[in-house]
Scaffold this motif. Structure first.
Motif, PDB file in Angstrom:
ATOM      1  N   LYS A   1       0.732  -1.253   0.244  1.00  0.00           N
ATOM      2  CA  LYS A   1       0.039  -0.037  -0.101  1.00  0.00           C
ATOM      3  C   LYS A   1       0.864   1.162  -0.058  1.00  0.00           C
ATOM      4  O   LYS A   1       2.116   1.101   0.489  1.00  0.00           O
ATOM      5  CB  LYS A   1      -0.729  -0.194   1.084  1.00  0.00           C
ATOM      6  CG  LYS A   1      -2.145  -1.153   1.293  1.00  0.00           C
ATOM      7  CD  LYS A   1      -2.949  -0.969   2.337  1.00  0.00           C
ATOM      8  CE  LYS A   1      -3.891  -2.139   2.179  1.00  0.00           C
ATOM      9  NZ  LYS A   1      -4.763  -2.146   3.289  1.00  0.00           N
ATOM     10  N   PRO A   2       0.585   2.306  -0.696  1.00  0.00           N
ATOM     11  CA  PRO A   2       1.108   3.577  -0.775  1.00  0.00           C
ATOM     12  C   PRO A   2       1.561   4.007   0.683  1.00  0.00           C
ATOM     13  O   PRO A   2       0.723   3.973   1.506  1.00  0.00           O
ATOM     14  CB  PRO A   2       0.186   4.490  -1.327  1.00  0.00           C
ATOM     15  CG  PRO A   2      -0.768   3.667  -2.120  1.00  0.00           C
ATOM     16  CD  PRO A   2      -0.747   2.512  -1.332  1.00  0.00           C
ATOM     17  N   LEU A   3       2.771   4.705   0.826  1.00  0.00           N
ATOM     18  CA  LEU A   3       3.419   5.047   2.093  1.00  0.00           C
ATOM     19  C   LEU A   3       4.246   6.043   1.975  1.00  0.00           C
ATOM     20  O   LEU A   3       5.247   5.911   1.186  1.00  0.00           O
ATOM     21  CB  LEU A   3       3.831   3.766   2.631  1.00  0.00           C
ATOM     22  CG  LEU A   3       4.476   4.026   4.256  1.00  0.00           C
ATOM     23  CD1 LEU A   3       3.281   4.107   5.235  1.00  0.00           C
ATOM     24  CD2 LEU A   3       5.546   3.106   4.856  1.00  0.00           C
ATOM     25  N   PRO A   4       4.077   7.106   2.462  1.00  0.00           N
ATOM     26  CA  PRO A   4       5.082   8.388   2.348  1.00  0.00           C
ATOM     27  C   PRO A   4       6.351   7.807   2.818  1.00  0.00           C
ATOM     28  O   PRO A   4       6.259   7.168   3.900  1.00  0.00           O
ATOM     29  CB  PRO A   4       4.224   9.548   3.053  1.00  0.00           C
ATOM     30  CG  PRO A   4       2.832   9.253   3.220  1.00  0.00           C
ATOM     31  CD  PRO A   4       2.741   7.627   3.072  1.00  0.00           C
ATOM     32  N   PRO A   5       7.457   8.104   2.355  1.00  0.00           N
ATOM     33  CA  PRO A   5       8.576   7.744   2.696  1.00  0.00           C
ATOM     34  C   PRO A   5       9.185   8.666   3.840  1.00  0.00           C
ATOM     35  O   PRO A   5       8.827   9.770   4.035  1.00  0.00           O
ATOM     36  CB  PRO A   5       9.413   7.934   1.556  1.00  0.00           C
ATOM     37  CG  PRO A   5       9.171   8.700   0.789  1.00  0.00           C
ATOM     38  CD  PRO A   5       7.608   8.923   0.855  1.00  0.00           C
ATOM     39  N   PRO A   6       9.986   7.970   4.677  1.00  0.00           N
ATOM     40  CA  PRO A   6      10.602   8.875   5.903  1.00  0.00           C
ATOM     41  C   PRO A   6      11.540   9.975   5.059  1.00  0.00           C
ATOM     42  O   PRO A   6      11.902   9.968   3.999  1.00  0.00           O
ATOM     43  CB  PRO A   6      11.712   7.849   6.518  1.00  0.00           C
ATOM     44  CG  PRO A   6      11.337   6.491   5.944  1.00  0.00           C
ATOM     45  CD  PRO A   6      10.402   6.509   4.679  1.00  0.00           C
ATOM     46  N   ARG A   7      11.953  10.868   5.938  1.00  0.00           N
ATOM     47  CA  ARG A   7      12.325  12.087   5.686  1.00  0.00           C
ATOM     48  C   ARG A   7      13.661  11.558   4.639  1.00  0.00           C
ATOM     49  O   ARG A   7      14.260  12.287   3.656  1.00  0.00           O
ATOM     50  CB  ARG A   7      12.493  13.044   6.655  1.00  0.00           C
ATOM     51  CG  ARG A   7      13.271  14.614   6.119  1.00  0.00           C
ATOM     52  CD  ARG A   7      12.040  15.407   5.832  1.00  0.00           C
ATOM     53  NE  ARG A   7      12.759  16.643   5.239  1.00  0.00           N
ATOM     54  CZ  ARG A   7      11.733  17.609   4.914  1.00  0.00           C
ATOM     55  NH1 ARG A   7      10.656  17.441   5.080  1.00  0.00           N
ATOM     56  NH2 ARG A   7      12.258  18.713   4.161  1.00  0.00           N
ATOM     57  N   TRP A   8      14.543  10.828   5.383  1.00  0.00           N
ATOM     58  CA  TRP A   8      16.048  10.643   4.994  1.00  0.00           C
ATOM     59  C   TRP A   8      15.921  10.040   3.338  1.00  0.00           C
ATOM     60  O   TRP A   8      16.687  10.226   2.815  1.00  0.00           O
ATOM     61  CB  TRP A   8      16.672   9.814   5.840  1.00  0.00           C
ATOM     62  CG  TRP A   8      16.194   8.376   5.921  1.00  0.00           C
ATOM     63  CD1 TRP A   8      15.366   7.680   6.904  1.00  0.00           C
ATOM     64  CD2 TRP A   8      16.610   7.146   5.069  1.00  0.00           C
ATOM     65  NE1 TRP A   8      15.171   6.580   6.313  1.00  0.00           N
ATOM     66  CE2 TRP A   8      15.830   6.102   5.599  1.00  0.00           C
ATOM     67  CE3 TRP A   8      17.359   6.935   3.982  1.00  0.00           C
ATOM     68  CZ2 TRP A   8      16.124   4.694   4.944  1.00  0.00           C
ATOM     69  CZ3 TRP A   8      17.524   5.994   3.487  1.00  0.00           C
ATOM     70  CH2 TRP A   8      16.894   4.473   3.834  1.00  0.00           C
TER      71      TRP A   8
END
Lengths: 338, 330
Positions: free
Chosen positions: B297-304
Motif C-alpha cells: 500500500k502507498p506509504l509516504p517515505p521517511p524524510r531521509w
C-alpha cells in the motif's frame, strides 16, 4: 445575568456586566465556530492535496537531459535532423530481440520521412533559442545516423521521390544493411546510397585540408561552425534547469525561440528527449494569444490541440504541482513527522 | 474599568464587570487573529495545485545499461556472474561519435572499476529485484558485451582485471588510456607518450588480448543470445510477469528499524548503492519511484529517503495523481 435580591443602586454595573458577559458568550461561540471552520478548511486542503498529489511517488531523472541530432544531406543541401529516442538509444546496445537503430529509422521513413524532423541551419539555430543552455548541452551528435538518413533520402530520390510499397527491411538493405556505423565491413549500400555516404563525409570534413582517415575532427568541423553562435545566445539561461519554452503561433504551429515548427516537428523534438534531472516543458502565452476565463483570470495553459496532439502522445503527460502547493505539502509533512 | 463617581455597593459587579471587560478585549484580539488565520487558510485553498503551463514526463521505455563479469572480477567464485551497472552519464557517451580526448567510454568505465565506483550485484540479487523494478526496463532493453567495438565496456573492464591479476605492480604504473589505444590500434595519442609510457605500451602489446576476449566471449555464451544474460533476465521477467500490478518504475519498501536501507523487491540496498542504481536509469514514460509498505500500500517515505536518496539523484518532482490532463480541454 441577574443576582437574587439586589439591594441597591447597581443598575449600571449590573447591566454593563450582563452586556459584556453576554457578548463574551457570543464571542466564545464565534471563536469555536472559527476554530471549527479552520480545522475543516485545513482538512479539506489536506484532502485536496492528497487527492491530487501522490504522497509516495517521485518523478525525475538522474544525469542530464539528452537528445540526438546530426547533419543530414537532402538533395545535396545540408539540414539538421533530430532523431527519436527509440532509434538513437539503440546505438551501441545489444538486445536479445533486436538491436537495430537503422531499422527503427527506416520504419519511420517508409511511413513518412517527416516523422524524422529536419531543419535548415537558420531554423535549427532559431529553435535552440527556445532551449535552456543545459538542454542544448545535452545534444548528442550521432554522425552514424546522419549518414544513414542521408542515404535513405538518396535511395528515395533514386526511386523517383517516393518509396511506395517499400518495407522498412528493404530500405535497411538498400542503405547498406548496417546498424549505424558499426560492422562497416558489412556495409553494402546501393550505388545511390554509396554516393550519398561519400558526399556526406566529404561535407562533414569541410573544404579544408585532408585529415587522416578516421580522424574525429573530420566529423566535427561543420558542427563547430553550426554551434558557434548558439551558445552565446543561450548564456542568460545558464542557471536554468534543462527546459523547453514554447508558445503557439496559431493552430498547428508552435514557436520555439526564433523558429516556428509544425506540430509534427515539435513532437519529433520531444520524441528525441531522454529526460534527466529537473527537465521542464513550459508554455508561454504570447500577447496575441491572451485569453481570460469567466472570472477574468488569464488562461495560462496551452490550447487543447497542443496537449492532445503533441504532449500526450509524446509522453509528456505529467503536470507539475505549483510552488505554493509544494510549500504547503512540505509544511504539512514536516508537522506529521514531528 | 472604573466609573468616577461610583456610589458604593457595587463592588462585586464593578469587579466582575472589569474582569469580563478585560477578558472581552483579549477575546477580541484572539478572534481577530483567528479570523486572519482562517482567511489565510481559505486563501490557501484557492491556490491552484496544478501548474497550468509546466509539463514533464518522458518518452519511450525506461532503460538502464549494464554488463556482466565473471565473479572473480569482484572477488567471488569464478562460477558466479556479476551484474555491473553503468552510470547513465557514462552510458550516454556510447552514443556519441567518438571525439578525440572527450569521449572515451572505455577509459571512464575502466577507471570507475579500478576505483570501485561501479554498482554491482550477483545475478541472484538482480532476479530478486523482480516486483520492485519495472519489467519494461529489462525487456528487452539491456546492454551486454557486443562485438569488440566502442561500447565493449565489459571486455575492457575484464581485460583490466586480467591485467592487474597478471602483474598488479606493473599494471599500477600503466595509463589505462594507453590500453585503450592499444585495443583500438590507433596512434592519435602516441605523440604525447613519454619514453616510459612507450615502453609500457610495448609491454602491453606482448599480452594476448585476443585470447582474453575469446575467453570472455565464450564465457558469456555468445554475443546476442548469451546464456549468461538469459540466466538472469528470464527469471526476472518471469517473476515480474506473474505480478498483477507490476511497478512502472521502482517500487521500494523501507524495512523497519533504525538502519537506513531500501528494499527493491527482495534485494536490499544501502543508500549509496540505491543512489547509484537510480543514476543508472534513463526514465521512460510513466517512470516513478514509489514507496509502499510491506502489503504494497502507498506509504509516504521517511524524510531521509527524500533528502539522501531521491532528491540528490534527481527524483524531486512530485507526481499528480491525475493521469489525464484536464486543463486545456477547452
Amino acid at each position: 445575568m441577574q443576582l437574587l435580591n439586589p439591594q441597591r443602586g447597581t443598575s449600571f454595573y449590573e447591566s454593563f456586566s450582563d452586556l459584556i458577559f453576554g457578548t463574551l458568550i457570543i464571542f466564545l461561540v464565534v471563536v469555536l465556530a472559527l476554530m471549527v471552520r479552520l480545522k475543516v478548511a485545513q482538512d479539506n486542503r489536506d484532502d485536496d492535496l492528497d487527492q491530487e498529489i501522490a504522497m509516495n511517488q517521485y518523478a525525475g531523472g538522474a544525469s542530464q537531459t539528452d537528445w540526438a541530432m546530426s547533419f543530414v544531406l537532402i538533395q545535396g543541401e545540408p539540414r539538421l535532423a533530430i532523431y527519436p529516442r527509440d532509434a538513437w538509444s539503440k546505438i551501441g546496445v545489444v538486445r536479445f530481440e533486436e538491436s537495430n537503430p537503422v531499422l527503427s529509422l527506416a520504419e519511420l521513413f517508409v511511413k513518412d520521412p517527416a516523422l524524422i524532423p529536419t531543419f535548415d541551419i537558420e531554423a535549427f539555430r532559431g529553435l535552440t533559442n527556445g532551449m535552456s543552455f543545459r538542454l542544448w548541452k545535452g545534444a548528442v551528435i550521432i554522425t552514424g545516423l546522419g549518414d544513414i538518413l542521408t542515404r535513405m533520402y538518396a535511395v528515395q530520390e533514386a526511386e523517383g521521390g517516393a518509396l511506395n510499397g517499400w518495407s522498412a527491411q528493404r530500405l535497411v538493405e538498400a542503405v547498406g544493411g548496417i546498424d549505424a556505423g558499426t560492422h562497416v565491413e558489412n556495409d553494402r549500400p546501393t550505388p545511390a546510397a554509396a554516393q550519398a555516404r561519400d558526399d556526406y563525409y566529404a561535407f562533414l570534413a569541410g573544404p579544408n585540408e585532408a585529415l587522416p582517415n578516421g580522424h574525429p575532427d573530420q566529423f566535427f568541423r561543420q558542427y563547430d561552425q553550426l554551434t558557434e553562435p548558439i551558445e552565446p545566445a543561450l548564456e542568460p539561461t545558464k542557471n536554468l534547469p534543462p527546459r523547453i519554452l514554447f508558445s503557439v503561433e496559431g493552430e498547428g504551429r508552435v514557436r520555439l525561440g526564433r523558429a516556428v515548427l509544425t506540430a509534427a516537428q515539435f513532437r519529433g523534438l520531444l520524441d528525441s528527449l531522454s529526460v534527466g534531472k529537473g527537465f521542464v516543458l513550459e508554455y508561454e502565452v504570447l500577447e496575441q494569444n491572451k485569453q481570460y476565463d469567466d472570472n477574468g483570470n488569464e488562461v495560462l495553459h496551452p490550447p487543447s490541440w497542443v496537449i492532445k496532439e503533441v504532449l500526450l502522445p509524446a509522453g509528456f503527460d505529467r503536470r507539475l504541482p505549483t510552488a505554493e502547493a509544494l510549500e504547503y505539502l512540505d509544511r504539512q509533512r514536516a508537522k506529521e513527522r514531528e | 474599568m472604573k466609573i468616577a463617581k461610583a456610589t458604593g455597593g457595587g463592588d462585586f459587579y464593578e469587579s466582575f464587570s472589569d474582569l469580563i471587560f478585560g477578558t472581552l478585549i483579549i477575546f477580541l484580539v484572539v478572534v481577530l487573529s483567528l479570523i486572519i488565520q482562517v482567511q489565510k487558510t481559505v486563501q490557501g485553498m484557492s491556490i491552484d495545485v496544478v501548474s497550468p503551463n509546466r509539463f514533464t514526463g518522458s518518452t519511450g521505455d525506461p532503460m538502464f545499461t549494464f554488463f556482466l563479469l565473471p565473479g572473480d572480477s569482484y572477488g567471488l567464485d569464478p562460477e558466479e556472474t556479476v551484474v555491473v551497472f553503468l552510470p547513465l552519464e557514462v552510458a550516454a557517451k556510447v552514443k556519441l561519435t567518438p571525439q578525440a580526448y572527450t569521449t572515451d567510454v572505455e577509459l571512464d568505465v575502466t577507471e570507475l572499476y579500478r576505483d570501485d565506483k561501479l554498482l554491482w550485484m550477483t545475478t541472484d540479487q538482480f532476479v530478486q529485484m523482480a516486483g520492485g523494478l519495472t519489467p519494461q526496463a529489462t525487456l528487452p532493453n539491456y546492454e551486454t558485451c557486443p562485438a569488440l567495438g566502442l561500447n565493449n565496456e565489459g571486455f575492457f573492464v575484464y581485460a583490466y582485471y586480467q591485467l592487474t591479476k597478471i602483474d598488479p605492480q606493473r599494471a599500477k604504473q600503466l595509463n589505462i588510456g594507453m590500453m585503450r589505444d592499444f585495443m583500438w590500434g590507433t596512434d592519435w595519442y602516441s605523440d604525447a607518450l613519454s619514453a616510459q609510457d612507450q615502453r609500457d605500451l610495448d609491454w602491453l602489446r606482448t599480452m594476448d588480448f585476443g585470447q582474453t576476449y575469446n575467453y570472455y566471449d565464450e564465457w558469456l555464451g555468445g554475443l546476442n543470445d548469451g546464456r549468461v544474460p538469459r540466466k538472469m533476465i528470464d527469471p526476472f521477467n518471469n517473476a515480474s510477469n506473474s505480478m498483477l500490478d507490476p511497478p512502472t518504475g521502482f517500487r521500494i519498501t523501507i524495512p523497519q528499524g533504525t538502519e537506513k536501507k531500501v528494499m527493491v523487491g527482495q534485494t536490499s540496498f544501502e543508500p549509496d548503492a540505491f543512489r547509484m542504481l537510480l543514476q543508472a536509469i534513463a526514465p521512460g514514460k510513466d517512470f516513478v519511484v514509489e514507496c509502499v509498505d510491506d502489503a504494497g500500500k502507498p506509504l509516504p517515505p521517511p524524510r531521509w529517503v527524500e533528502d539522501e536518496l531521491l532528491f540528490p539523484a534527481g527524483y524531486d518532482a512530485r507526481v499528480l495523481k491525475q493521469a489525464e490532463l484536464q486543463a486545456g480541454d477547452d
